[in-house]
Design a protein around this motif. Structure first.
Motif, PDB file in Angstrom:
ATOM      1  N   TYR A   1       0.659  -1.214   0.538  1.00 19.50           N
ATOM      2  CA  TYR A   1       0.174  -0.047  -0.506  1.00 19.50           C
ATOM      3  C   TYR A   1       0.366   1.010  -0.269  1.00 19.50           C
ATOM      4  O   TYR A   1       1.292   1.253   0.774  1.00 19.50           O
ATOM      5  CB  TYR A   1      -1.381  -0.211   1.068  1.00 19.50           C
ATOM      6  CG  TYR A   1      -1.766  -1.458   0.956  1.00 19.50           C
ATOM      7  CD1 TYR A   1      -2.908  -1.170   0.671  1.00 19.50           C
ATOM      8  CD2 TYR A   1      -1.424  -1.772   2.138  1.00 19.50           C
ATOM      9  CE1 TYR A   1      -4.092  -2.326   0.425  1.00 19.50           C
ATOM     10  CE2 TYR A   1      -2.231  -3.327   1.932  1.00 19.50           C
ATOM     11  CZ  TYR A   1      -3.625  -3.716   1.743  1.00 19.50           C
ATOM     12  OH  TYR A   1      -4.588  -4.316   1.436  1.00 19.50           O
TER      13      TYR A   1
ATOM     14  N   GLU B   1     -12.467  -0.755   4.255  1.00 14.82           N
ATOM     15  CA  GLU B   1     -12.251  -0.831   2.423  1.00 14.82           C
ATOM     16  C   GLU B   1     -11.209   0.299   2.019  1.00 14.82           C
ATOM     17  O   GLU B   1     -11.697   0.352   0.557  1.00 14.82           O
ATOM     18  CB  GLU B   1     -13.741  -0.144   2.539  1.00 14.82           C
ATOM     19  CG  GLU B   1     -14.681  -1.367   2.656  1.00 14.82           C
ATOM     20  CD  GLU B   1     -15.902  -0.712   2.935  1.00 14.82           C
ATOM     21  OE1 GLU B   1     -16.611   0.263   3.249  1.00 14.82           O
ATOM     22  OE2 GLU B   1     -16.835  -1.860   3.643  1.00 14.82           O
ATOM     23  N   GLU B   2     -11.529   1.403   2.796  1.00 16.84           N
ATOM     24  CA  GLU B   2     -10.485   2.375   2.463  1.00 16.84           C
ATOM     25  C   GLU B   2      -8.692   3.042   2.409  1.00 16.84           C
ATOM     26  O   GLU B   2      -8.413   2.797   0.854  1.00 16.84           O
ATOM     27  CB  GLU B   2      -9.644   4.089   2.880  1.00 16.84           C
ATOM     28  CG  GLU B   2     -11.282   4.557   3.495  1.00 16.84           C
ATOM     29  CD  GLU B   2     -11.716   5.571   4.968  1.00 16.84           C
ATOM     30  OE1 GLU B   2     -10.531   5.307   5.824  1.00 16.84           O
ATOM     31  OE2 GLU B   2     -12.088   6.671   5.651  1.00 16.84           O
TER      32      GLU B   2
ATOM     33  N   ARG C   1      -8.200  -0.447   0.530  1.00 19.18           N
ATOM     34  CA  ARG C   1      -8.390  -0.482  -1.487  1.00 19.18           C
ATOM     35  C   ARG C   1      -7.733   0.482  -2.176  1.00 19.18           C
ATOM     36  O   ARG C   1      -7.130  -0.587  -2.895  1.00 19.18           O
ATOM     37  CB  ARG C   1      -9.355  -0.894  -1.506  1.00 19.18           C
ATOM     38  CG  ARG C   1      -9.835  -2.643  -0.300  1.00 19.18           C
ATOM     39  CD  ARG C   1     -11.727  -2.643  -1.726  1.00 19.18           C
ATOM     40  NE  ARG C   1     -11.863  -4.202  -0.414  1.00 19.18           N
ATOM     41  CZ  ARG C   1     -13.074  -3.717  -0.357  1.00 19.18           C
ATOM     42  NH1 ARG C   1     -14.164  -3.312  -0.729  1.00 19.18           N
ATOM     43  NH2 ARG C   1     -13.478  -4.799   0.656  1.00 19.18           N
ATOM     44  N   ALA C   2      -8.059   1.348  -2.210  1.00 22.33           N
ATOM     45  CA  ALA C   2      -8.131   2.321  -3.144  1.00 22.33           C
ATOM     46  C   ALA C   2      -6.138   2.679  -2.749  1.00 22.33           C
ATOM     47  O   ALA C   2      -5.922   3.701  -4.103  1.00 22.33           O
ATOM     48  CB  ALA C   2      -8.737   3.585  -2.245  1.00 22.33           C
TER      49      ALA C   2
END
Length: 134
Positions: A31, A70-71, A73-74
């Motif tokens: 990430y 979920e955040e 993933r971006a």
């Protein structure tokens, strides 16, 4: 058509360890959190301390919400190449000092200072209230 996933070595991911260029590895995924450092609820120092190693355990222990996951993933830019035979560079430490001790101690004092302060504060308030009743 399947999406191609970029593969990175742990060594490559660990080189991105500055405030302007910060990557973390969680659950085998890489990430790029450079743009998220200022928004991270735990502060940028937590993310910066997680670079250069697999931060999965730290991430799980922090108890992140479904929204946080979920955040993420971006911010995912690829995966760790498990076929690579990267051997991390060894660090030399004095015999009486465990590896990473000063850094770990500094991180703990930064993250957990509020708990002892709260305990002392509550104790003082309870003591004052108790003495007032007598």
């Amino acid at each position: 058509m399947p999406t191609l996933t970029k593969l990175y070595t742990m060594q490559e991911a660990s080189q991105h360890n500055t405030k302007d260029n910060c990557w973390v590895v969680i659950d085998g995924k890489v990430y790029d959190v450079s743009t998220y450092l200022d928004d991270h609820p735990g502060g940028d120092d937590v993310l910066l301390a997680a670079t250069g190693r697999d931060a999965t355990e730290d991430f799980e222990e922090a108890g992140h919400s479904k929204t946080a996951r979920e955040e993420m993933r971006a911010l995912c830019i690829g995966e760790v190449d498990t076929t690579s035979s990267d051997i991390p560079e060894l660090e030399i430490f004095p015999e009486n000092q465990p590896p990473g001790y000063p850094k770990k101690l500094a991180n703990l004092t930064k993250q957990y200072w509020a708990v002892p302060v709260a305990v002392v504060g509550i104790s003082v308030v309870i003591g004052v209230l108790y003495l007032r009743k007598k």
